[in-house]
Write an enzyme that holds these catalytic residues in place. Structure first.
Site, PDB file in Angstrom:
ATOM      1  N   GLY A  73      32.013  14.476  34.325  1.00 51.26           N
ATOM      2  CA  GLY A  73      31.991  14.703  32.880  1.00 51.26           C
ATOM      3  C   GLY A  73      30.759  15.471  32.440  1.00 51.26           C
ATOM      4  O   GLY A  73      30.118  16.142  33.245  1.00 51.26           O
TER       5      GLY A  73
ATOM      6  N   GLY B  86      29.956  25.760  33.804  1.00 53.58           N
ATOM      7  CA  GLY B  86      30.093  25.713  35.261  1.00 53.58           C
ATOM      8  C   GLY B  86      31.406  25.020  35.628  1.00 53.58           C
ATOM      9  O   GLY B  86      32.177  25.501  36.473  1.00 53.58           O
ATOM     10  N   HIS B  87      31.680  23.889  34.963  1.00 51.12           N
ATOM     11  CA  HIS B  87      32.962  23.190  35.198  1.00 51.12           C
ATOM     12  C   HIS B  87      34.126  24.069  34.749  1.00 51.12           C
ATOM     13  O   HIS B  87      35.170  24.102  35.389  1.00 51.12           O
ATOM     14  CB  HIS B  87      33.008  21.868  34.419  1.00 51.12           C
ATOM     15  CG  HIS B  87      31.987  20.869  34.844  1.00 51.12           C
ATOM     16  ND1 HIS B  87      30.883  20.567  34.078  1.00 51.12           N
ATOM     17  CD2 HIS B  87      31.889  20.102  35.961  1.00 51.12           C
ATOM     18  CE1 HIS B  87      30.162  19.637  34.692  1.00 51.12           C
ATOM     19  NE2 HIS B  87      30.743  19.346  35.836  1.00 51.12           N
TER      20      HIS B  87
ATOM     21  N   GLY C 136      31.469  23.774  43.046  1.00 54.14           N
ATOM     22  CA  GLY C 136      30.531  24.826  42.668  1.00 54.14           C
ATOM     23  C   GLY C 136      29.499  25.086  43.750  1.00 54.14           C
ATOM     24  O   GLY C 136      29.052  24.170  44.450  1.00 54.14           O
TER      25      GLY C 136
ATOM     26  N   LYS D  61      26.555  25.832  43.143  1.00 53.96           N
ATOM     27  CA  LYS D  61      25.277  25.292  42.650  1.00 53.96           C
ATOM     28  C   LYS D  61      24.893  24.053  43.483  1.00 53.96           C
ATOM     29  O   LYS D  61      23.749  23.851  43.833  1.00 53.96           O
ATOM     30  CB  LYS D  61      25.444  24.959  41.167  1.00 53.96           C
ATOM     31  CG  LYS D  61      24.673  23.805  40.641  1.00 53.96           C
ATOM     32  CD  LYS D  61      23.389  24.235  40.016  1.00 53.96           C
ATOM     33  CE  LYS D  61      22.558  23.121  39.445  1.00 53.96           C
ATOM     34  NZ  LYS D  61      23.023  21.778  39.557  1.00 53.96           N
ATOM     35  N   ASP D  62      25.902  23.222  43.800  1.00 56.07           N
ATOM     36  CA  ASP D  62      25.671  22.065  44.676  1.00 56.07           C
ATOM     37  C   ASP D  62      26.080  22.470  46.089  1.00 56.07           C
ATOM     38  O   ASP D  62      27.074  21.968  46.641  1.00 56.07           O
ATOM     39  CB  ASP D  62      26.470  20.855  44.173  1.00 56.07           C
ATOM     40  CG  ASP D  62      25.959  20.399  42.822  1.00 56.07           C
ATOM     41  OD1 ASP D  62      24.770  20.084  42.706  1.00 56.07           O
ATOM     42  OD2 ASP D  62      26.747  20.400  41.851  1.00 56.07           O
TER      43      ASP D  62
ATOM     44  N   SER E  15      23.962  22.924  34.341  1.00 56.60           N
ATOM     45  CA  SER E  15      23.985  21.588  34.941  1.00 56.60           C
ATOM     46  C   SER E  15      24.086  20.584  33.802  1.00 56.60           C
ATOM     47  O   SER E  15      23.528  20.811  32.720  1.00 56.60           O
ATOM     48  CB  SER E  15      22.686  21.370  35.715  1.00 56.60           C
ATOM     49  OG  SER E  15      22.427  19.994  35.864  1.00 56.60           O
TER      50      SER E  15
ATOM     51  N   ARG F 253      22.562  17.992  33.630  1.00 56.55           N
ATOM     52  CA  ARG F 253      21.230  17.428  33.394  1.00 56.55           C
ATOM     53  C   ARG F 253      20.341  18.340  32.540  1.00 56.55           C
ATOM     54  O   ARG F 253      19.279  17.918  32.100  1.00 56.55           O
ATOM     55  CB  ARG F 253      20.531  17.112  34.717  1.00 56.55           C
ATOM     56  CG  ARG F 253      21.177  15.938  35.432  1.00 56.55           C
ATOM     57  CD  ARG F 253      20.356  15.477  36.620  1.00 56.55           C
ATOM     58  NE  ARG F 253      20.831  14.201  37.132  1.00 56.55           N
ATOM     59  CZ  ARG F 253      21.666  14.059  38.158  1.00 56.55           C
ATOM     60  NH1 ARG F 253      22.128  15.103  38.773  1.00 56.55           N
ATOM     61  NH2 ARG F 253      22.044  12.853  38.544  1.00 56.55           N
TER      62      ARG F 253
HETATM   63  O1  PAF Z   1      29.501  17.325  41.689  1.00 51.03           O
HETATM   64  C1  PAF Z   1      29.804  16.274  41.068  1.00 51.03           C
HETATM   65  O2  PAF Z   1      29.932  16.256  39.832  1.00 51.03           O
HETATM   66  C2  PAF Z   1      30.017  14.980  41.832  1.00 51.03           C
HETATM   67  O3  PAF Z   1      29.142  14.881  42.906  1.00 51.03           O
HETATM   68  C3  PAF Z   1      31.463  14.770  42.263  1.00 51.03           C
HETATM   69  C4  PAF Z   1      31.898  15.824  43.273  1.00 51.03           C
HETATM   70  C5  PAF Z   1      32.389  14.766  41.079  1.00 51.03           C
HETATM   71  C6  PAF Z   1      31.593  13.393  42.966  1.00 51.03           C
HETATM   72  O4  PAF Z   1      31.274  12.353  42.112  1.00 51.03           O
END
Ligand code: PAF
Length: 280
Positions: A30, A35-36, A146, A148-149, A184, A186
């Site tokens: 959420g 990015g999402h 993504g 990014k991670d 992000s 955050r």
């Molecule tokens: O990247 C994220 O938001 C989380 O690590 C994920 C992949 C949803 C797992 O909780």
């Protein structure tokens, strides 16, 4: 958009979907941002049905991390997902995910103990646990993560291969603010001046890229330049600066191989931020 908030309801819906349809899946925690939106767009383009989940997974947070204060903006998220054209929003409860009936896949790789894994030892075991459970519930044909991670993306890819999940993992480019700051959830914690400091993270990565392009091969020199570039800002403290070779995921201490992942984690006023570039 159909909102499903229980495992039993989700399973009934999933059983009603023809196996000839391609289900695209975007797992999230959420606090959605552009990015999402890029992950979702990828799924809308590639799949017949797009499922997004929102679940703030307690198991991937450490004791002193921000699980309780993690931004929860479900109403705003619903509006974004609805207007994007998402088909299903899955909002499972803790008991749904961690039910004994849902299979998890335990997966361990030395890379999960490096970088983020060193600073956040609960993170990857928690991510692998929840993502494998979500995959077993949603049964997607493809799932979007993504860049990014980057470390998460690499490890999920490995998990899918080792575990034999019939799922294509599709990487999606990092979306940035005009300043270069990677989007992000955050970033919400940052003040205006901290946001300006945070934009230096990507600038330091661009500096590394430019050094590499101009033939600098010594990983120590590149990491040192990144560090110097970051530390001119007193608001920034460095957690790690890393260059790993993508072939073996090992930290490069001498000459840079190709391709590499250059990544940085910093703290700005207690907020931990990460970013990276892939360099061929
Ligand atoms: O990247 C994220 O938001 C989380 O690590 C994920 C992949 C949803 C797992 O909780």
């Amino acid at each position: 958009m159909k909102i499903i908030s229980s495992l039993s309801e989700f399973l009934v819906w999933r059983a009603s979907i023809s196996s000839s349809l391609k289900v695209g899946f975007v797992p999230t925690m959420g606090a959605l941002h552009n990015g999402h939106a890029a992950l979702i767009k990828g799924s809308l383009n590639e799949a017949d049905i797009t499922v997004v989940s929102i679940f703030v997974n307690p198991k991937q947070f450490g004791e002193n991390e921000d699980f309780s204060s993690y931004p929860r903006t479900v109403e705003k998220d619903c509006d974004l997902l609805q207007s994007a054209g998402v088909d299903i929003l899955f909002l499972p409860q803790y008991e749904d995910i961690y039910s004994d009936d849902v299979k998890s896949f335990a997966f361990e790789h030395f890379f999960s103990r490096q970088l983020e894994g060193k600073s956040r030892p609960n993170f990857f075991p928690g991510v692998v646990n929840v993502v494998s459970r979500l995959f077993n519930i949603v049964k997607p044909s493809m799932s979007f993560f993504g860049k990014k991670d980057a470390q998460q993306l690499i490890l999920i890819n490995k998990m899918v291969n080792v575990g034999g999940f019939p799922i294509k993992i599709i990487p999606v480019e990092t979306i940035r603010e005009p300043s270069g700051l990677a989007m992000s959830s955050r970033n919400i914690y940052l003040s205006k001046s901290q946001t300006i400091s945070a934009s230096k993270i990507y600038k330091s990565l661009l500096l590394a890229e430019s050094l590499l392009k101009h033939g600098e091969k010594d990983a120590r020199v590149i990491k040192n330049e990144i560090k110097k570039n970051l530390l001119v800002d007193p608001a920034i403290s460095v957690d790690y600066i890393s260059i790993v070779c993508l072939n073996d995921l090992k930290e490069v201490s001498g000459e840079v191989c190709s391709p590499v992942l250059v990544s940085v984690a910093v703290y700005i006023g207690g907020v931990r931020l990460i970013d990276n570039i892939f360099y061929e």
